[in-house]
Design an enzyme around this catalytic site. Sequence first.
Site: not given
Length: 476
Positions: A22, A48, A122-123, A262
Site C-alpha cells: 500500500c 499498489g 500501509n504495513g 527496491y
Amino acid sequence: MTPAAWPFSSAELIDDKLHDHCGVFGVYGHPEAARLAFLGLYALQHRGQESAGIAVSDGEQLVCHKGMGHVQDVFPREVIRTLGGGHAIGHTRYSTAGDTDLRNAQPLKVSCHKGQVALAHNGNLVNATAIRKELESRGDIFQTTSDTEVILHFFARSRQAGIPEAVAEALDKVEGAYSLVMLFKDALYGIRDPRGFRPLSLGQLDGAWVLASETCAFDLIGARYLRDIEPGELVILDRKGVTSLHFAPPARLAQCVFEHVYFSRPDSVVFGRSVQQSREMLGRYLAQEHPVEADLVVPVPDSGVPAATGFAEESGISLKIALIRNHYVGRTFIEPEPAERDFGVKLKLNPVRSLLDGQRVVLVDDSIVRGTTSRKIVGIVREAGAREVHMRISCPPTVSPCFYGIDTPTRKELIAATHSVAEIREFLGADTLGYVSIEGLRRAVEDTQGRYCLACYTCEYPTAIQEPLIAIRNRE
Ligand code: SF4
C-alpha cells in the site's frame, strides 16, 4: 541443475519482484483536498495497483469512494468533483490473487459512537489473526478480510472519552508494521508504529497539511517536505495546527531496508535519506565487493538503473542502456498460461543487439526473488550476442519472507532460501553472480545504529510472528 529440474512451473511470473501492499496519503485544510489526494495517490501508484480509494470530510460528513484498478481509472474527473470537502485521505493497494476484493480496498470507513472515521493503512499487523479470532468469538462482525479492520474494532470499543486516547488504546493492542492516516470529520491523524517499519512524511502546501508514504507525492502537488512522522508518534492535524503525541515508548527501530533497495521511488526521501543515493551506493559497494573484467554495465530496467550507475562509476566500465523496457505492458496483459509466460519477459524487455553483440556484460538488477525472470533476462542478453554475462545484484540474497507489508512468496519459492549462490548462478546461466553483502547494504543506507529491519536477508525478525503467518509463509 537443469532448468527442467527446477520446481517453479506453477509459480513462474512475469513480474518476479516483491510488492508492497500500500501507499497512503492525507491532506487537511485545502479546498481541493480530493484532487490533491488523487494526485498524491497517482505519485504513489507504484505502491499498489489493484485498488484505490479516497475518503473526504466537509467538516460534517465523511464520504468515501473506492474501486478496483489504477488511480486514474477509479477517479475520473466527474468522480473527484463529487468528493467535496477540505480534508481527505487516500490509499492505493496491492493484493495477492486470492485477496483481490473491493471489500478490502481502503480507506475503511465506519460510524461508531465516537463519530465517523476513515482509516488507510500501509504495513501489516502480525497479531491480527489472533485478535480477530478473539473478537469474532465475542460476537464482533468483520466486513473485510484485511488486518487493518481490527484497529477500527478496538477504536470503537475503547471506553476512552477522547479520540486520541481511544486511538492510542487501539494501537496498544496491535503489533507489527503500520503507517496510518485516519480521517475524522474535523481532524486528520498521521501515525507510525513504534519500530517505524514503513515511511510516513509530513508536508505543507498553501497553509494545508499533507501526509504521504513517500515524498515524491509532495513533489507532484508542490508541497514542502517538513519531516518524517517519528516511530511511535501520533500527529494530529486540525484547526489548532500540528499536535504531536507519542503513544508508545521508544522501541528498537526496524525501518524496512527494502524501501531503499527496491520499493520506494528513487526520487523520494525515505527515512530521511535519498533513495537514489542509497541505490547508487549499493552499486558502488557491489562493484567493490564483486569486481569483474567487462566491457559494459547494463541495468535491468527500470529498477536496476541507479545501482548500475553506481557500479559503472565505481568500476570505470561504461554504462549502456542495452535492455529496453516496454512501459505499456500491464500485469493483466499476460494470462498465467505457461506458454505465454516465456513470451512475457520478451514483451517487457528487448535487447539492443548492436550494443551487446560480442561484449562482456555486467547485468545489474536490484533483487532476485524466484530467479525465473532473471534466468530469462540472462538468456535474452546471451541471445543478443553477449560473450559473457556477469550478474550483479544490489541486495543480499533474499532468504526469508516478509511479514510487515511486503508481499513475498513462500520461503520455498525464494530461490536463495534453498540454494547456494553457486547453484543460483548455474540456474540463471550466468558466468558469475555476486550479491552485495549485508555490511555493504547497511553502509549504503548509512545504518550505523541498527535502525533498519534486514529480516528478509537475515531471518532475524524484529517482532514475534504469529504462528499461522509463519505456517503460510514458510510452508515447504
Ligand atoms: S522483512 Fe524485509 S521487506 Fe519486510 S520489513 Fe524487513 S527488510 Fe522490509
